[in-house]
Scaffold this active site. Structure first.
Site, PDB file in Angstrom:
ATOM      1  N   GLY A 103       0.760  -1.111   0.007  1.00 25.76           N
ATOM      2  CA  GLY A 103      -0.103  -0.162   0.024  1.00 25.76           C
ATOM      3  C   GLY A 103       1.090   1.315  -0.040  1.00 25.76           C
ATOM      4  O   GLY A 103       2.017   1.286  -0.193  1.00 25.76           O
ATOM      5  N   ASP A 151      -8.250  -1.038  -1.028  1.00 30.75           N
ATOM      6  CA  ASP A 151      -9.142   0.230  -0.731  1.00 30.75           C
ATOM      7  C   ASP A 151      -9.116   1.041  -2.266  1.00 30.75           C
ATOM      8  O   ASP A 151      -9.961   2.069  -2.313  1.00 30.75           O
ATOM      9  CB  ASP A 151      -8.626   1.034   0.128  1.00 30.75           C
ATOM     10  CG  ASP A 151      -8.712   0.572   1.567  1.00 30.75           C
ATOM     11  OD1 ASP A 151      -9.577  -0.317   1.522  1.00 30.75           O
ATOM     12  OD2 ASP A 151      -8.230   1.374   2.466  1.00 30.75           O
ATOM     13  N   GLY A 194     -12.407   0.904   3.678  1.00 24.97           N
ATOM     14  CA  GLY A 194     -11.974   2.129   2.889  1.00 24.97           C
ATOM     15  C   GLY A 194     -11.892   3.260   4.042  1.00 24.97           C
ATOM     16  O   GLY A 194     -12.585   3.951   4.118  1.00 24.97           O
ATOM     17  N   SER A 501     -17.900 -13.062 -25.307  1.00 25.37           N
ATOM     18  CA  SER A 501     -16.763 -13.299 -26.215  1.00 25.37           C
ATOM     19  C   SER A 501     -15.792 -12.032 -26.280  1.00 25.37           C
ATOM     20  O   SER A 501     -14.676 -12.254 -26.646  1.00 25.37           O
ATOM     21  CB  SER A 501     -17.308 -13.603 -27.361  1.00 25.37           C
ATOM     22  OG  SER A 501     -18.149 -14.509 -27.514  1.00 25.37           O
ATOM     23  N   ASN A 502     -16.404 -10.876 -25.919  1.00 21.17           N
ATOM     24  CA  ASN A 502     -15.758  -9.720 -25.876  1.00 21.17           C
ATOM     25  C   ASN A 502     -15.052  -9.493 -27.498  1.00 21.17           C
ATOM     26  O   ASN A 502     -13.891  -8.967 -27.625  1.00 21.17           O
ATOM     27  CB  ASN A 502     -14.269  -9.711 -25.101  1.00 21.17           C
ATOM     28  CG  ASN A 502     -13.785  -8.248 -24.651  1.00 21.17           C
ATOM     29  OD1 ASN A 502     -14.477  -7.343 -24.999  1.00 21.17           O
ATOM     30  ND2 ASN A 502     -12.881  -8.277 -24.271  1.00 21.17           N
ATOM     31  N   HIS A 632     -22.585 -23.489 -21.448  1.00 17.28           N
ATOM     32  CA  HIS A 632     -23.398 -22.296 -21.288  1.00 17.28           C
ATOM     33  C   HIS A 632     -23.114 -21.889 -19.772  1.00 17.28           C
ATOM     34  O   HIS A 632     -23.738 -20.739 -19.342  1.00 17.28           O
ATOM     35  CB  HIS A 632     -25.010 -22.659 -21.286  1.00 17.28           C
ATOM     36  CG  HIS A 632     -25.167 -22.455 -23.015  1.00 17.28           C
ATOM     37  ND1 HIS A 632     -24.818 -23.433 -23.686  1.00 17.28           N
ATOM     38  CD2 HIS A 632     -25.482 -21.308 -23.648  1.00 17.28           C
ATOM     39  CE1 HIS A 632     -24.978 -23.005 -25.227  1.00 17.28           C
ATOM     40  NE2 HIS A 632     -25.406 -21.918 -24.825  1.00 17.28           N
TER      41      HIS A 632
HETATM   42  P1  ADP Z   1       0.359  -0.099   3.681  1.00 15.42           P
HETATM   43  O1  ADP Z   1       1.692  -0.354   2.807  1.00 15.42           O
HETATM   44  O2  ADP Z   1      -0.691  -1.249   3.344  1.00 15.42           O
HETATM   45  O3  ADP Z   1      -0.156   1.375   3.575  1.00 15.42           O
HETATM   46  P2  ADP Z   1       1.663   0.708   6.316  1.00 15.42           P
HETATM   47  O4  ADP Z   1       1.069   1.929   6.219  1.00 15.42           O
HETATM   48  O5  ADP Z   1       1.354  -0.195   7.559  1.00 15.42           O
HETATM   49  O6  ADP Z   1       0.651  -0.367   5.355  1.00 15.42           O
HETATM   50  O7  ADP Z   1       3.114   0.313   5.615  1.00 15.42           O
HETATM   51  C1  ADP Z   1       3.663  -0.962   5.893  1.00 15.42           C
HETATM   52  C2  ADP Z   1       5.174  -0.755   6.110  1.00 15.42           C
HETATM   53  O8  ADP Z   1       5.892  -0.111   5.373  1.00 15.42           O
HETATM   54  C3  ADP Z   1       5.201  -0.152   7.609  1.00 15.42           C
HETATM   55  O9  ADP Z   1       5.133  -1.344   8.500  1.00 15.42           O
HETATM   56  C4  ADP Z   1       7.049   0.459   7.479  1.00 15.42           C
HETATM   57  O10 ADP Z   1       7.638  -0.814   7.613  1.00 15.42           O
HETATM   58  C5  ADP Z   1       6.989   0.601   6.073  1.00 15.42           C
HETATM   59  N1  ADP Z   1       6.477   2.168   6.074  1.00 15.42           N
HETATM   60  C6  ADP Z   1       5.413   2.910   6.031  1.00 15.42           C
HETATM   61  N2  ADP Z   1       5.643   4.127   5.925  1.00 15.42           N
HETATM   62  C7  ADP Z   1       6.927   4.398   5.860  1.00 15.42           C
HETATM   63  C8  ADP Z   1       7.748   5.457   6.057  1.00 15.42           C
HETATM   64  N3  ADP Z   1       7.041   6.868   5.835  1.00 15.42           N
HETATM   65  N4  ADP Z   1       9.004   5.550   5.998  1.00 15.42           N
HETATM   66  C9  ADP Z   1       9.669   4.142   6.025  1.00 15.42           C
HETATM   67  N5  ADP Z   1       8.926   3.051   6.147  1.00 15.42           N
HETATM   68  C10 ADP Z   1       7.666   3.262   6.015  1.00 15.42           C
END
Ligand code: ADP
Length: 712
Positions: A103, A151, A194, A501-502, A632
């Site tokens: 994320g 999300d 979300g 089938s697109n 089908h």
């Molecule tokens: P997501 O990647 O799903 O948004 P998190 O925000 O918990 O989840 O981030 C996952 C991991 O990424 C954290 O536990 C941390 O190790 C690393 N991380 C997140 N933000 C930072 C940051 N600003 N600097 C360095 N590492 C970060």
């Protein structure tokens, strides 16, 4: 070339497909893939948590939810020393190319790691932990981020990995709740994930025809009043139940969180109905990835490796995302910055700005949603717009009808419908379907028919019928035949491609195709399970699509088929020999199950049944073959969320076109956006005889031309 891959932050279905693709593409390019277990913890701790892997190590994970590599929240990685250890553990193994699936937090962390990389390497040399030679070879980090988050909250991609699957879970749950709510005249408040993005809630509301939705990006002036007004409107329209979708991160205009209990209290007080709360929670994250998440994550993993192999590590880090079936590339730093910008806009109450940053799809869905259940009185200049099907039924046609009713009425026009396609129009009367609750139903409540006018006499009869019903414009929802029918119309006309089938030129996606690909993947998952224990079996699965191989090729990526045969790619003796040999070698090397997809439009000698016999013989006892004709099964079933969303978006633009323009167009999707193309132009790029586009889109593959030799 060594490439490392890790998954980090919240797990998301489809992460396994991405990891599998990174590993196999690296191997296919003669590189050495390494996996990192448990996200950044694995990097910081090193040891056995960063390991080389082979082709088979990522077998049998494509269809699994979550992440087999594990993920974590790692506090140590937020510190400089933690990140220095991470650099040391990577360079120690000769790795300075990395794919991070996670994320925005994970991608932010990855970007920091890359920015600091050179400094850490210098420091590690000074400390004597790395040599000058290692520093010379690995002085910079090549980095590609893939957005993994259910999300859909990252700016720069129209879907994050896992989002489509989460929508499957939510829409399925809301469909089920709707039937029980209807039976008891109950209300349900459904809280969906979300934290900072209302995409899941909005998309699910559109997909299910819910009664109200509350999302962070569009707080009402007074949310209580707004909610009550929506629910009374539903009552007046005769609905017995109410479903309210609430994004977990929603708040009022002053930043005060809106909780499910608050919503329930308002409904019970103002409408005096029994109201239940359903918090979907982690159910949304879990389970098998959808076909889209498998296919698109595979495409992303492959693209990430190609990028790392082709570009210098001096180049900026990128995040790869999707625009429909296309892979997009954006600066990672900018993407993360823009994402944080949206969050800031939300915190500071600049809601319009936040909503607009979510991209055209969200705006279109918002428009459609605003039209649901809000008819304008029929205008004096109101037009009579007819919806008719041409062709076979496709899942999502009902979502199109539902969207059509509201799109036409909310613009002050009159929707008209006909039963059994254009033939039905000749035969008789218009009909008035009840559209409430139909988006979840498969096929079409109107019935459909392949007939289209071909002779001068038929055209005259059809035009007479259209004029007898005073039709001002037409929306044809159907397949290739709809396009052909539209080309002869003398009324404003829009084709909304709807066929599993697109095969309609002028669009990358047709309504129904995503549901069919999901149906094939689910069926193949079951076939594979059924073969456990029965030694060495290869299934030849015949899928629909006739002479257009899109369905077979997409499903082959989604279910990890060994081979796929379609009418577009010539099936030669030489190719068959190679394929037999490949399967034989795979079986000798320990593989036990194989999947071969065969489109039902291949030339007769290569139909699934015939190929199965041929392979069986050529296997010289190595494996048994079985034939499975899905038939089908692929056309039926509740439409997938993606098909419902596509139907709604295409219909919105189709109606807009028909009420304001004269031409005949096909309303299609291109790179995730809705695009109108003249029917004549679309037919120009069609192979009329084979009924498919002339251009065959390549599918993601590890090797140059096929998925062969070994995948699972
Ligand atoms: P997501 O990647 O799903 O948004 P998190 O925000 O918990 O989840 O981030 C996952 C991991 O990424 C954290 O536990 C941390 O190790 C690393 N991380 C997140 N933000 C930072 C940051 N600003 N600097 C360095 N590492 C970060």
């Amino acid at each position: 070339m060594r490439i490392g891959v890790l998954t980090s932050g919240g797990d998301a279905p489809g992460m396994n497909a991405a990891v599998r693709a990174v590993v196999r593409r690296t191997l296919a390019r003669n590189g050495e893939p390494f996996v990192v277990y448990d996200g950044y913890s694995g990097l910081v701790e090193g040891g056995s948590r960063i390991a080389p892997v082979g082709w088979e190590d990522v077998g049998r994970i494509l269809h699994l939810g979550g992440t087999e590599l594990g993920t974590s929240r790692c506090e140590a990685f937020r510190t400089t020393t933690g990140r220095r250890d991470a650099v040391f553990h990577l360079v120690e193994r000769g790795i300075s190319r990395l794919v991070v699936v996670g994320g925005d937090g994970s991608l932010t962390g990855a970007n920091t790691l890359r920015l600091e990389w050179g400094g850490h390497v210098d420091e590690l040399v000074r400390e004597g932990r790395l040599t000058a030679e290692q520093a010379r070879l690995h002085g910079r980090l090549g980095l590609v981020g893939l957005a993994g988050s259910i999300d859909n909250d990252l700016v720069g991609t129209d879907r994050t990995i896992g989002c489509d699957t989460a929508l499957h879970r939510i829409v399925d749950a809301v469909d089920r709740l709707t039937s029980t709510a209807r039976s008891h005249q109950r209300s349900f408040v459904v809280e969906v994930m979300g934290r900072r993005s209302g995409f899941l809630a909005l998309a699910a509301a559109v997909c299910t025809g819910a009664d109200h939705v509350i999302i962070p990006e569009k707080p009402a002036e007074d949310w209580r009043q707004d909610l009550v007004a929506s629910l009374w409107r539903s009552r007046e329209q005769g609905r017995r139940k109410s479903i309210v979708l609430l994004a977990e991160g929603a708040s009022d205009r002053h930043g005060e969180p809106i909780r499910s209990a608050d919503v329930r209290e308002v409904i019970e007080r103002e409408l005096a109905v029994e109201t239940r709360i359903t918090v979907l929670g982690h159910v949304q994250r879990g389970g098998d990835p959808s076909a889209y998440d498998r296919i698109q994550s595979t495409a992303l993993g492959i693209a990430a490796v190609d990028r790392l192999a082709a570009s210098s590590r001096r180049e900026e880090a990128v995040v790869m995302g999707t625009a429909g079936p296309e892979v997009t590339v954006r600066s990672l730093a900018e993407s993360v910055k823009a994402t944080h910008g949206v969050e800031r806009a939300l915190r500071e109450g600049r809601f319009a700005e936040a909503l607009s940053a979510r991209g055209p799809e969200v705006r279109e869905l918002m428009d459609a949603w605003n039209g649901f259940g809000r008819p304008r009185p029929l205008e004096r200049t109101g037009k009579r717009i007819l919806l008719a099907h041409v062709g076979a039924p496709a899942p999502g046609m009902n979502a199109a009808i539902h969207a059509f009713e509201h799109a036409v009425r909310s613009r002050g026009h009159q929707p008209l419908y006909v039963q059994e396609g254009l033939k039905g129009l000749l035969a008789g009367d218009l009909v008035k379907p009840d559209v409430a609750g139909i988006p979840s139903l498969g096929a079409t409540v109107l019935g459909t028919n392949r007939w289209r006018p071909q002779t001068a006499g038929e055209w005259t009869a059809l035009r007479k019928a259209l004029s007898a019903h005073e039709v001002d414009g037409l929306v044809l929802v159907g397949g290739f035949g709809a396009l052909e029918a539209a080309s002869g119309m003398r009324l404003p006309c829009a084709v909304v491609p709807a066929t599993i089938s697109n095969n309609v030129p002028g669009t990358q996606a047709s309504v129904g195709a995503d549901t069919a690909v999901n149906a094939i993947c689910e069926a193949v998952d079951r076939l594979k399970q059924s073969a456990i224990g029965s030694r060495h079996r290869v299934f030849f699965v015949e899928v629909m699509g006739r002479r257009c191989g899109w369905l077979a090729r997409s499903a082959a990526v989604g279910c990890g088929a060994e081979l796929v045969y379609t009418d577009e790619e010539p099936i030669t003796l030489e190719r068959l020999q190679q394929d037999v040999q490949g399967l034989n070698e795979a079986m000798d090397a320990g593989r036990t199950v194989g999947i071969v997809l065969v489109a039902d439009g291949v030339p007769e000698p290569f139909r699934a049944e015939r190929l199965a016999g041929l392979f069986q013989q050529a296997s010289e006892g190595r494996f048994d073959t079985r034939v499975c004709v899905l038939g089908h099964l692929q056309q039926g079933g509740s439409p997938s969320p993606a098909d419902r969303l596509l139907a709604t978006r295409l219909i919105g633009q189709a109606v807009e076109h028909v009420v304001s323009s004269e031409r005949a167009v096909v309303v299609g999707a291109a790179a995730g956006e809705i695009r109108l193309e003249k029917v004549s132009a679309a037919l120009n790029v069609a192979d009329r005889e084979a009924r498919r586009p002339k251009f065959v889109r390549p599918m993601p593959s590890f090797k140059g031309k096929a998925l062969y030799p070994r995948s699972s």
